[in-house]
Scaffold this motif. Structure first.
Motif, PDB file in Angstrom:
ATOM      1  N   TRP A  41      33.402 -24.396   9.084  1.00  0.00           N
ATOM      2  CA  TRP A  41      32.256 -23.492   9.255  1.00  0.00           C
ATOM      3  C   TRP A  41      30.980 -24.283   9.596  1.00  0.00           C
ATOM      4  CZ3 TRP A  41      31.953 -18.133   8.995  1.00  0.00           C
ATOM      5  CH2 TRP A  41      30.670 -17.582   8.968  1.00  0.00           C
ATOM      6  N   VAL A  42      30.682 -25.287   8.807  1.00  0.00           N
ATOM      7  CA  VAL A  42      29.458 -26.076   9.006  1.00  0.00           C
ATOM      8  C   VAL A  42      29.507 -26.812  10.345  1.00  0.00           C
ATOM      9  CG1 VAL A  42      28.110 -28.032   8.153  1.00  0.00           C
ATOM     10  CG2 VAL A  42      28.984 -26.316   6.550  1.00  0.00           C
ATOM     11  N   ASP A  43      30.635 -27.462  10.629  1.00  0.00           N
ATOM     12  CA  ASP A  43      30.766 -28.249  11.857  1.00  0.00           C
ATOM     13  C   ASP A  43      30.627 -27.373  13.101  1.00  0.00           C
ATOM     14  OD1 ASP A  43      31.400 -30.769  13.220  1.00  0.00           O
ATOM     15  OD2 ASP A  43      33.251 -29.759  13.783  1.00  0.00           O
ATOM     16  N   SER A  44      31.286 -26.205  13.095  1.00  0.00           N
ATOM     17  CA  SER A  44      31.247 -25.332  14.270  1.00  0.00           C
ATOM     18  C   SER A  44      29.856 -24.764  14.512  1.00  0.00           C
ATOM     19  CB  SER A  44      32.262 -24.192  14.113  1.00  0.00           C
ATOM     20  OG  SER A  44      31.958 -23.404  12.974  1.00  0.00           O
ATOM     21  N   HIS A  45      29.153 -24.440  13.451  1.00  0.00           N
ATOM     22  CA  HIS A  45      27.818 -23.868  13.615  1.00  0.00           C
ATOM     23  C   HIS A  45      26.799 -24.917  14.070  1.00  0.00           C
ATOM     24  CE1 HIS A  45      29.516 -20.330  11.725  1.00  0.00           C
ATOM     25  NE2 HIS A  45      28.391 -19.684  11.914  1.00  0.00           N
ATOM     26  N   LYS A  46      27.084 -26.178  13.788  1.00  0.00           N
ATOM     27  CA  LYS A  46      26.201 -27.244  14.269  1.00  0.00           C
ATOM     28  C   LYS A  46      26.433 -27.524  15.747  1.00  0.00           C
ATOM     29  CE  LYS A  46      25.492 -29.944  10.017  1.00  0.00           C
ATOM     30  NZ  LYS A  46      25.792 -31.254   9.350  1.00  0.00           N
ATOM     31  N   ARG A  47      27.692 -27.466  16.182  1.00  0.00           N
ATOM     32  CA  ARG A  47      28.069 -27.903  17.517  1.00  0.00           C
ATOM     33  C   ARG A  47      28.031 -26.804  18.577  1.00  0.00           C
ATOM     34  NH1 ARG A  47      31.878 -32.442  17.734  1.00  0.00           N
ATOM     35  NH2 ARG A  47      31.970 -33.492  15.731  1.00  0.00           N
ATOM     36  N   SER A  49      27.384 -22.659  20.169  1.00  0.00           N
ATOM     37  CA  SER A  49      26.571 -21.447  20.210  1.00  0.00           C
ATOM     38  C   SER A  49      27.477 -20.271  19.880  1.00  0.00           C
ATOM     39  CB  SER A  49      25.945 -21.273  21.602  1.00  0.00           C
ATOM     40  OG  SER A  49      25.216 -20.059  21.662  1.00  0.00           O
ATOM     41  N   LYS A  52      26.915 -14.694  15.833  1.00  0.00           N
ATOM     42  CA  LYS A  52      27.124 -14.567  14.393  1.00  0.00           C
ATOM     43  C   LYS A  52      27.582 -13.177  13.972  1.00  0.00           C
ATOM     44  CE  LYS A  52      24.023 -18.347  13.147  1.00  0.00           C
ATOM     45  NZ  LYS A  52      23.962 -18.872  14.512  1.00  0.00           N
ATOM     46  N   THR A  74      31.731 -18.309   2.629  1.00  0.00           N
ATOM     47  CA  THR A  74      30.699 -18.642   3.615  1.00  0.00           C
ATOM     48  C   THR A  74      29.385 -17.909   3.380  1.00  0.00           C
ATOM     49  OG1 THR A  74      31.419 -16.884   5.125  1.00  0.00           O
ATOM     50  CG2 THR A  74      32.479 -19.043   5.350  1.00  0.00           C
TER      51      THR A  74
END
Length: 338
Positions: A41-47, A49, A52, A74
């Motif tokens: 979750w964290v990695d995908s939202h950083k990398r 667009s 949501k 989440t």
């Protein structure tokens, strides 16, 4: 991890979904599952667009149950859940799924089949947006076609809920594919799956496209001799299945009794009906075959679990009986053979 990625890949590319998964996901322990979900979750939202409002989760068996708690892990609501072969996590109530759309995909021979059907009935009573997609299969991820159908259903739900613009031509194309599948089941004299598809189409597409074909199909199937024969046979199959399960439970009890004799192990093995059920599973009748597959899956799982318990207690004669039952059902299982 790569199995679902490959099954969903073409449909995801076609409908603009981003596929993400843990590269070491498995059933348990819970803390590892939670850590994997949060990391992805964290990695995908950083990398990436990400829309949501359109985040979905899919999983098989224990992974399907994990999907039902993702909104807790989440802190964000999901647009949809695609659950293969299992329902909700323990302590999760059907109403907890809202506002997500829920698609359960289950084989008629899956040992969790009844659980999924009952869950659908509960969803219907409380107004969860759901569908149960049933197919001729056992406890597995299903096919690429089923995964495509699952994503297409989510696309239609997103259009209905206003999450994406309605595309009339796309909705019509998806409807036409579903209608063709229902008609094919009808031609194959498979009234249950035909009726399930026609019924689901009415719910899925009502008010979006002309559903006259699905409505007429449902009425036609409901009044047909094959469907009436199926409904009559369903009660008989339920009774046969119940009798097998009662007999299997009795066999477990007798195996555990002080009167157990290793010299009579062959007689104990026969009491579990493994070979008889395997013979039924070879039937050309999809409904009898599915009944046998469900019971065999239950027997196989319980036989291995009980065998492990006896091995731990160093009761090898009893463990050997159950391992022979398991090998009869699944000769390819190297653990049971070992």
């Amino acid at each position: 991890s790569m199995i679902p990625m490959k099954l969903f890949q073409r449909a995801a590319e076609k409908y603009n979904f981003i596929l993400l998964c843990s590269n070491n996901s498995k059933n348990g322990p819970t803390q590892d599952i939670v850590r994997a979900i949060k990391a992805v979750w964290v990695d995908s939202h950083k990398r990436l667009s990400i829309d949501k409002k359109r985040i979905y989760a899919s999983g098989f068996s224990g992974g399907a149950r994990t999907c039902s708690i993702m909104h807790y892990l989440t802190g964000k609501s999901l647009a949809g859940i695609i659950a293969f072969g299992a329902g909700l996590q323990v302590k999760i109530k059907p109403e907890d799924i809202k506002p997500a759309s829920y698609l359960g995909v289950v084989g008629m021979g899956d040992f969790n089949y009844k659980e999924m059907i009952v869950l659908g009935q509960k969803f219907a009573k409380i107004g969860v947006d759901y569908r149960m997609l049933v197919y001729d299969g056992a406890h597995d991820w299903g096919s690429e076609a089923l995964c495509t159908q699952s994503l297409e259903w989510m696309v239609v739900r997103a259009m209905r809920r206003g999450l994406i613009p309605r595309e009339k031509n796309l909705m019509q194309a998806i409807y036409d594919r579903e209608l063709a599948e229902a008609q094919e089941f009808e031609m194959q004299q498979n009234p249950y799956l035909a009726y399930e598809r026609y019924s689901a189409m009415k719910q899925s597409f009502s008010g979006m496209v002309d559903i006259t074909g699905a409505e007429n199909g449902k009425i036609r199937i409901a009044g047909s001799t094959p469907f009436k024969t199926f409904m009559q046979g369903e009660k008989k199959r339920a009774k046969v299945e119940s009798n097998y399960l009662k007999s299997i439970l009795l066999a477990f009890k007798q195996l555990n009794s002080p009167s157990f004799s290793p010299e009579k192990s062959g007689q104990y093995i026969a009491k579990f009906h493994g070979q008889a059920l395997l013979d039924i599973e070879k039937s050309n009748n999809i409904y009898q075959r599915s009944m046998a597959t469900q019971v065999l899956a239950y027997l196989y799982k319980e036989a291995l679990a009980e065998a492990s318990r006896y091995v731990y207690k160093k009761d090898n004669p009893r463990a050997a009986v159950l391992l022979r039952v398991a090998v009869t059902i699944n000769p390819k299982n190297t653990l049971a053979l070992y």
